[in-house]
Design an enzyme around this catalytic site. Structure first.
Site, PDB file in Angstrom:
ATOM      1  N   ARG A  55       0.868  -1.175   0.000  1.00  0.00           N
ATOM      2  CA  ARG A  55       0.000   0.000   0.000  1.00  0.00           C
ATOM      3  C   ARG A  55       0.902   1.221   0.000  1.00  0.00           C
ATOM      4  NH1 ARG A  55      -5.257   1.773   1.685  1.00  0.00           N
ATOM      5  NH2 ARG A  55      -5.476   3.745   0.550  1.00  0.00           N
ATOM      6  N   GLY A  56       0.900   1.953  -1.105  1.00  0.00           N
ATOM      7  CA  GLY A  56       1.883   2.998  -1.322  1.00  0.00           C
ATOM      8  C   GLY A  56       1.972   4.043  -0.245  1.00  0.00           C
ATOM      9  N   ASP A  58       1.438   3.898   2.801  1.00  0.00           N
ATOM     10  CA  ASP A  58       1.948   3.412   4.088  1.00  0.00           C
ATOM     11  C   ASP A  58       3.467   3.235   4.089  1.00  0.00           C
ATOM     12  OD1 ASP A  58      -0.574   3.411   5.039  1.00  0.00           O
ATOM     13  OD2 ASP A  58      -0.794   1.224   5.189  1.00  0.00           O
ATOM     14  N   ARG A  60       5.711   3.209   0.929  1.00  0.00           N
ATOM     15  CA  ARG A  60       6.498   3.441  -0.289  1.00  0.00           C
ATOM     16  C   ARG A  60       7.815   4.152  -0.002  1.00  0.00           C
ATOM     17  NH1 ARG A  60       3.059   5.992  -3.257  1.00  0.00           N
ATOM     18  NH2 ARG A  60       2.532   4.296  -4.687  1.00  0.00           N
ATOM     19  N   GLY A  88      -6.616   2.389 -10.687  1.00  0.00           N
ATOM     20  CA  GLY A  88      -8.053   2.381 -10.859  1.00  0.00           C
ATOM     21  C   GLY A  88      -8.618   1.179 -10.150  1.00  0.00           C
ATOM     22  N   GLU A 122      -5.192  -7.454  -6.352  1.00  0.00           N
ATOM     23  CA  GLU A 122      -3.828  -7.914  -6.614  1.00  0.00           C
ATOM     24  C   GLU A 122      -3.499  -9.146  -5.764  1.00  0.00           C
ATOM     25  OE1 GLU A 122      -0.431  -4.911  -6.923  1.00  0.00           O
ATOM     26  OE2 GLU A 122      -0.132  -5.802  -4.936  1.00  0.00           O
TER      27      GLU A 122
END
Length: 1103
Positions: A55-56, A58, A60, A88, A122
């Site tokens: 989750r970016g 959190d 990245r 998206g 994903e």
């Protein structure tokens, strides 16, 4: 996103129709069917190692960024689901390719992970991939508990609820199932930032292990590799030491250095932050930009970044600056020049702590001295390993076929344990008939395998100059198995600078020297050398530089077509037959330097033999004397074993260059030649000459002789007296000379004699001069055999036997006895001679024996002390203390009431150094007496010296452990009083009694003053940490010893502390006994001994 029934199931995968533009994946059409592995593998190309999902918002910029960088630095290709991908509600085709095209997926579950529908979709795809293909999932729980992910509880559950608020139950359940399965996998938990780095290291290590992508290919059948790898890993000390360590792997070509280095690299490489294996450095170094490419490759392997290097110098600067950033493993393979080492790992200071560098080389000079910490010498494979490795290549199984077993052993024997040869020959013989095998073996006797030959010839081509190559070829053809020193003499006579040449050949793994100093060479290297010579003239042997194969030699000598090119010739006629040739066959061999004949006879004029001859070896020389028309002035070595010689020379030439004369087994030789024409002879060997009855008196002219061997000359009755004047002689061998019954006392004139071997002679008594000899190290005489330090005590004890009627004058010449416990029980029988010894080294079998022997020694010394005192009282001192730096005497103020003088004596046992000099100065300055007779001495100055004090004439102490320090010197300070009319300072003997080792060391005053450094080192080395020791002094009967102090002085400074506590440095007052007396007692425990030296001495005073 609209809901659809039956999106995923555990057993089926819904294939999704991709839109034509492949920009995104719409969940518009689903068809359920079983996953087709073949279709998956054929449609999806794995172009990444790891898919990284997270989750970016959190992680990245923090954890995920660091993890991604670490994976890439380890050479792992990462597909990172980051903001560069279009976002998206639908998973893009690029993202799907990232998942399907990776071996491993790493999912970073953070608090808000489940708040992203993208992440959840994903995850579903990743878990499908895990179930249906060979895909590994590694979860990372970043700030969340695995149970929260499995059950969607806590803050993680709240985020999940928010993201699934408007979705139908089917979609929710598919995501719940994926989270449940992923949360149940073994993974990595990161609870706080403090353990992030450790977790990342563990992840990288696990991924690297799973992928196994960075391992080097070794061999298909690594026979014997693992045991050698384990040996080298122990030398590397990867777990024991955090220092930078360099390991050199040395051995001949084809012996498996690179294979083992690769195996080590694979086995421990993952334990380092970076690693690099630079292969074939010798070859790459010679290429255009090869040197720079190696530096660039090293940078890329370690840091995973491309660096353009412009010059060797700038590359060294970059490496020096960057290599210290990581703990690395670097392997430099096939190094043949020091410049390569300097360019790639110039110094240990370049590397971070814990780094390891491995260098493989054929040249030991590259890794000599302090260039590496350890050297591993590669050994040939043993017979069992060799047969297994050969079988894998020749039969594709672990052992040979039964009908090929014996011939396989012959091939293995030919290969000499060389893995290269075993693999090449095994592969070459694979699937061939038995007759073909036999033919190949016969061919190998003449012509080596070309592939093996080329590999081994690399070492020969790498030799520095012509002389080194000539030495190598000479050894290969003529000198294998010969004494190294003899060969060096011969080759020096050929102006080949053999000392350095032979050493270089040994360093290059081309030649070996065994423990008997014999030259050796691997059979395949020997064949390689001979093939180099053969190829120069394959069809015409007379044009080759060296001839050794008997058929070629027969041809050349029979045809009389020898040419100037021939420099060496060896002919060993097989069997007992004799071949006759004409001396004219040698007429055109003007450059012949080396001639080796066995079982051959030459007829004709010896003037045709080359005047350049340096070495003549002729086993079975058929003539009764050496012909006078044979030019011998350039000969360095004449070896005529088993000859028919009666008289060596009738007309002798002066032979300035001759170093070696060997006439062994010449059964007709009656007398030796005149040695006056052999001024530089170093070795005279006349073994087994049974008719030899006389040694020429000219033997005294051999001023440079080192060895005389007269073994088994059974008619030799005596030696000329002037043989004892040979000051250069090191070894004298007389064994088997049955009629020699005496060695003269002049033997001690042989100043260099180190070995005397005279077994089976008529000699019945060992001369005293043997013991007085300073250099003799080995003796075998009159039944005594061994090193002098072991044999001399028994010899001396035999002299002390009553049957020998040894006179006191004889005993006074003895210097020392080193007696073992096997003879110590006889000590009482010879106590009357003990005072005549300057030193005694006694090993006792038990504590009881120690006590008894100490009593005997003290009795013997005490009975003579008064007589000696009388003789010294009326004469000058035996030893002037001013001449000895080891014994210092200070006379103190006279005590008028007793008319006694107070004396202080300093005895130094050990070598001098800065600390000993400092301490001695302080002691001598402070040796003063107060009105009550007190003495001021320095106390402990840890860790330089430690002090032990006691009243009376002995001190008992336990040798302490001082870390990283060695005991260097022992000082003993003795305070005594004596009548005014005694001019001697009274010291007779010092005893060092080691109760732990049960030894007694006795040193007379004269011995203490005459000891050299080597003897002192031996004395001090007997005192080891933990030993309970008593040092006692014996004075004349008119002396009274009041106090004794012992200082233990240590060498090299350290910063560590002693296991025991000691008082700080201060002056210690040891006094005469009044109420103000201050005495410092040691805190080390003392055990009351069975034998108390002080009590025994007091008893003697009363008696």
């Amino acid at each position: 996103m609209s809901s659809s029934p039956s999106l995923f199931s555990d057993e089926n995968l819904c294939n999704v129709d991709w839109d034509a533009d492949l920009d995104g994946m719409k969940f518009s059409k689903y068809t359920s069917r079983h996953w087709d592995d073949h279709e998956y593998n054929s449609n999806i190309f794995r172009n990444h190692d790891v898919f990284l999902g997270f989750r970016g918002e959190d992680t990245r910029a923090s954890f995920t960024s660091h993890l991604s960088a670490s994976l890439q630095n380890a050479g792992i290709m990462v597909f990172k689901d980051d903001q560069s991908l279009q976002r998206g509600d639908h998973i893009s085709s690029a993202l799907l390719r990232g998942i399907y095209g990776s071996r491993i997926s790493i999912i970073v579950f953070s608090v808000n992970y489940a708040g992203s529908r993208w992440c959840l979709q994903e995850l579903v795809r990743i878990m499908e991939c895990k179930r249906n293909v060979d895909h590994v999932v590694l979860p990372v729980f970043y700030g969340v508990d695995p149970s929260e992910v499995r059950r969607q509880t806590g803050e993680f559950g709240k985020a999940f609820g928010n993201s699934t608020f408007e979705l139908d139950n089917f979609m929710k359940q598919s995501w719940r199932d994926a989270l449940h399965d992923a949360g149940g996998l073994a993974g990595f938990v990161v609870q706080n930032y403090r353990n992030e780095n450790e977790v990342i290291k563990d992840i990288v290590k696990n991924v690297t292990h799973i992928l196994d992508i960075s391992d080097l290919f070794i061999v298909d059948n690594p026979v014997g590799v693992e045991s050698r790898v384990q040996d080298m890993i122990q030398l590397l000390e990867t777990r024991q030491s955090n220092d930078v360590k360099l390991l050199g792997i040395w051995g001949m070509g084809g012996i498996g250095k690179t294979t083992v280095a690769k195996a080590i690299y694979n086995k421990i490489g993952r334990d380092f932050e970076g690693r690099s294996f630079l292969a074939n450095i010798r070859e790459v170094w010679e290429e255009v930009r090869g040197q720079l490419c190696l530096q660039e490759q090293l940078m890329y392997d370690i840091f995973k970044e491309t660096t353009k290097i412009q010059s060797i110098g700038s590359g060294k600067s970059i490496l020096k600056r960057r290599l210290c950033e990581k703990r690395v493993l670097v392997v430099l393979d096939d190094v043949n020049e020091l410049d390569q080492v300097y360019a790639l790992c110039g110094s240990c200071k370049w590397f971070a702590p814990g780094s390891r560098i491995i260098i493989t080389t054929r040249d030991k000079h590259i890794i000599r001295g302090d260039r590496v910490n350890k050297i591993y010498t590669m050994k040939e494979m043993d017979e069992s390993e060799s047969l297994e490795l050969f079988s894998w290549h020749a039969f594709k199984q672990m052992s040979p076929r039964e009908d090929f077993y014996e011939i396989s052993k012959n091939v293995v024997k030919y290969s000499g344990g060389l893995p290269l040869a075993l693999e090449v020959l095994g592969s070459y013989l694979f699937d061939r008939e038995l007759l073909e095998w036999i033919c190949v073996l016969e061919k190998l006797k003449r012509i080596p395998n070309d592939q093996v030959h080329k590999k081994l010839k690399i070492s020969y081509d790498g030799l520095n100059d012509h002389t080194e190559k000539e030495i190598f070829l000479d050894i290969a053809c003529f000198f294998i198995g010969m004494d190294r020193n003899d060969v060096i003499h011969i080759l020096n006579g050929c102006e080949l600078f053999a000392e350095i040449g032979v050493r270089i050949l040994v360093e290059r793994s081309l030649v070996t020297v065994d423990d008997k100093n014999k030259l050796g060479m691997h059979d395949l290297l020997r064949d390689m050398a001979r093939e180099i010579i053969r190829k120069k003239s394959p069809k015409k042997p007379e044009k080759r530089s060296r001839l050794w194969f008997h058929e070629d030699v027969f041809y050349v000598l029979s045809k009389h077509n020898g040419r100037k090119a021939v420099e060496g010739l060896a002919l060993k006629v097989p069997g007992l037959s004799t071949k006759r040739f004409s001396t004219k066959a040698f007429k055109d061999m003007e450059e012949l330097r080396l001639l080796q004949l066995s079982g051959a006879q030459l007829d004709g004029d010896f003037k045709y033999l080359s005047r350049s001859l340096r070495w003549l070896y002729w086993n079975g020389f058929p003539l009764s004397c050496i012909p006078s028309n044979f030019y011998q002035r350039n000969l360095v070595s004449i070896e005529l074993e088993n000859s028919n010689i009666k008289l060596v020379w009738k007309e002798m030439q002066r032979m300035e260059k001759l170093k070696i004369l060997n006439l062994s087994h010449s059964h007709y030789l009656t007398r030796t030649p005149d040695f006056s024409n052999l001024p530089n002879l170093e070795k005279l060997i006349l073994k087994d000459c049974p008719r030899l009855s006389e040694i020429s008196h000219s033997v005294g002219h051999l001023k440079k002789v080192l060895l005389i061997n007269l073994k088994d000359c059974i008619r030799l009755c005596n030696l000329p007296r002037n043989i004892y004047t040979l000051k250069s002689l090191k070894t004298l061998i007389l064994s088997g000379c049955l009629m020699i019954d005496k060695l003269e006392e002049d033997l001690e004139q042989m100043e260099s004699l180190t070995a005397l071997i005279a077994d089976n002679t008529a000699i019945t008594k060992v001369p005293f001069s043997v013991v007085r000899s300073k250099n003799i190290g080995y003796i075998s005489l009159c039944g005594y055999k061994g090193f002098s330090r072991d044999v001399f005590p028994s010899i001396i004890w035999s002299w002390m036997s009553p049957t020998n009627n040894l006179s006191p004058n004889d005993m006074s010449s003895l210097v020392s006895i080193n007696a073992s416990n096997s003879i110590s029980h006889n000590l009482s029988s010879i106590s009357n001679v003990l005072p005549k010894l300057q030193s005694l080294w006694l090993e006792c079998g038990s504590d009881l024996q120690l006590s008894q022997d100490a009593t005997i020694i003290l009795n013997a010394l005490s009975t003579t002390s008064s007589k000696e005192l009388e003789s010294t009282a009326t004469t000058s001192q035996v030893l002037d203390v001013k001449t000895s730096s080891l014994i210092e005497c200070r006379s103190q103020v006279q005590v008028s009431t007793t008319k006694h003088s107070m004396n202080s004596l300093l005895i130094q046992m050990g070598m001098s150094c800065l600390i000993t000099d400092l301490l001695k100065d302080r002691i001598l300055q402070n040796l003063t007496v107060g009105g009550c007779g007190s003495f001021l001495l320095p106390g402990d100055n840890y860790p330089d010296w430690l002090t032990f004090n006691s009243e009376g004439s002995s001190v008992i102490f336990e040798v302490p452990q001082v870390e990283e320090r060695n005991l260097k010197t022992v000082m003993c300070i003795v305070h005594s009083s004596s009548p005014d009319d005694i001019t001697s300072y009274g010291l007779k003997t010092v005893l060092v009694i080691n109760r732990t080792k049960a030894t007694i060391l006795l040193y007379k005053r004269e011995a203490l003053s005459s000891f050299e450094n080597e003897e002192w080192q031996r004395v001090v080395s007997t005192l080891e940490p933990g030993d309970k020791v008593e040092i006692a002094v014996v004075f004349g009967s008119s002396f009274f010893v009041m106090k004794t102090a012992v200082y233990l002085i240590y060498d090299e400074p350290i910063g560590k502390k002693l296991e025991r506590c000691h008082a700080p440095d201060k002056n210690v007052l040891v006094g005469s006994g009044d109420e103000n007396e201050r005495t410092v007692k040691r805190i080390s425990p003392q055990v009351e001994p069975e034998y108390d030296f002080k009590q025994e001495q007091k008893r003697r005073k009363l008696d």
